[in-house]
Motif scaffolding. Structure first.
Motif, PDB file in Angstrom:
ATOM      1  N   ILE A 145       5.254   0.008  -0.185  1.00  0.00           N
ATOM      2  CA  ILE A 145       4.236  -0.455  -1.124  1.00  0.00           C
ATOM      3  C   ILE A 145       2.881  -0.545  -0.443  1.00  0.00           C
ATOM      4  CG2 ILE A 145       3.496  -2.425  -2.516  1.00  0.00           C
ATOM      5  CD1 ILE A 145       6.476  -2.883  -3.145  1.00  0.00           C
ATOM      6  N   VAL A 146       2.823  -1.069   0.767  1.00  0.00           N
ATOM      7  CA  VAL A 146       1.569  -1.178   1.508  1.00  0.00           C
ATOM      8  C   VAL A 146       1.002   0.211   1.790  1.00  0.00           C
ATOM      9  CG1 VAL A 146       0.561  -1.853   3.720  1.00  0.00           C
ATOM     10  CG2 VAL A 146       2.050  -3.433   2.505  1.00  0.00           C
ATOM     11  N   CYS A 147       1.840   1.147   2.174  1.00  0.00           N
ATOM     12  CA  CYS A 147       1.373   2.504   2.466  1.00  0.00           C
ATOM     13  C   CYS A 147       0.881   3.230   1.214  1.00  0.00           C
ATOM     14  CB  CYS A 147       2.481   3.316   3.125  1.00  0.00           C
ATOM     15  SG  CYS A 147       2.759   2.850   4.835  1.00  0.00           S
ATOM     16  N   CYS A 148       1.416   2.891   0.061  1.00  0.00           N
ATOM     17  CA  CYS A 148       0.946   3.516  -1.175  1.00  0.00           C
ATOM     18  C   CYS A 148      -0.452   3.049  -1.558  1.00  0.00           C
ATOM     19  CB  CYS A 148       1.913   3.216  -2.319  1.00  0.00           C
ATOM     20  SG  CYS A 148       3.430   4.150  -2.211  1.00  0.00           S
ATOM     21  N   PHE A 149      -0.774   1.793  -1.284  1.00  0.00           N
ATOM     22  CA  PHE A 149      -2.075   1.255  -1.669  1.00  0.00           C
ATOM     23  C   PHE A 149      -3.112   1.311  -0.555  1.00  0.00           C
ATOM     24  CE2 PHE A 149       0.715  -0.790  -4.772  1.00  0.00           C
ATOM     25  CZ  PHE A 149       0.073  -0.388  -5.929  1.00  0.00           C
ATOM     26  N   LEU A 150      -2.704   1.576   0.659  1.00  0.00           N
ATOM     27  CA  LEU A 150      -3.630   1.610   1.781  1.00  0.00           C
ATOM     28  C   LEU A 150      -4.675   2.718   1.677  1.00  0.00           C
ATOM     29  CD1 LEU A 150      -4.165   0.005   4.328  1.00  0.00           C
ATOM     30  CD2 LEU A 150      -2.754   1.630   5.566  1.00  0.00           C
ATOM     31  N   LEU A 208      -6.238   3.758  -0.783  1.00  0.00           N
ATOM     32  CA  LEU A 208      -7.245   3.415  -1.773  1.00  0.00           C
ATOM     33  C   LEU A 208      -8.412   2.657  -1.159  1.00  0.00           C
ATOM     34  CD1 LEU A 208      -4.946   2.366  -4.737  1.00  0.00           C
ATOM     35  CD2 LEU A 208      -6.117   4.533  -4.390  1.00  0.00           C
ATOM     36  N   CYS A 209      -8.165   1.960  -0.069  1.00  0.00           N
ATOM     37  CA  CYS A 209      -9.241   1.185   0.544  1.00  0.00           C
ATOM     38  C   CYS A 209      -9.740   1.810   1.843  1.00  0.00           C
ATOM     39  CB  CYS A 209      -8.788  -0.249   0.787  1.00  0.00           C
ATOM     40  SG  CYS A 209      -7.429  -0.388   1.946  1.00  0.00           S
TER      41      CYS A 209
END
Length: 123
Positions: free
Chosen positions: A9-14, A16-17
């Protein structure tokens, strides 16, 4: 198992920032002015030799400046350049291209004026 899900989950949203650096892939300000100076110098030497060599000497710096200015004005790369380097990068890119172009025009005028003066003095 629980840590794997959290990591996924962290790698999927990382991304984006994440912010990409663009200036390390573009020419530096010193390179712009070096290309302007060397392009002018080679064009001057080529013009003294032959006009066809002069035209050939203009091709590479002209294409280099056009591609650099296209990158500065591109809709996706332009704002990233301004955000990272500020407006000075764009100002220096335009100024180096204009100085090179004015130098080349000055060489042509100098060559034409030299021919005009030689023919008028001999007549």
């Amino acid at each position: 198992m629980r840590n794997k899900n959290f990591f996924a989950i962290v790698c999927c949203f990382l991304p984006l920032c994440a912010h990409a650096e663009v200036l390390d892939k573009l020419p530096q300000i010193q390179d712009m002015w070096l290309y302007a100076a060397l392009g002018f110098l080679f064009a001057g030497v080529a013009l003294r030799i032959h006009w066809a060599l002069f035209v050939l000497a203009l091709v590479y710096p002209a294409l280099w400046f056009v591609s650099m200015l296209m990158e500065v004005h591109s809709f996706d790369l332009g704002p990233a350049i301004v955000a990272e380097a500020g407006q000075s990068y764009s100002i220096n890119a335009h100024a180096a291209a204009i100085v090179w172009l004015l130098g080349v025009v000055g060489l042509v005028v100098w060559k034409r004026r030299g021919k005009l003066f030689r023919t008028s003095m001999s007549a």
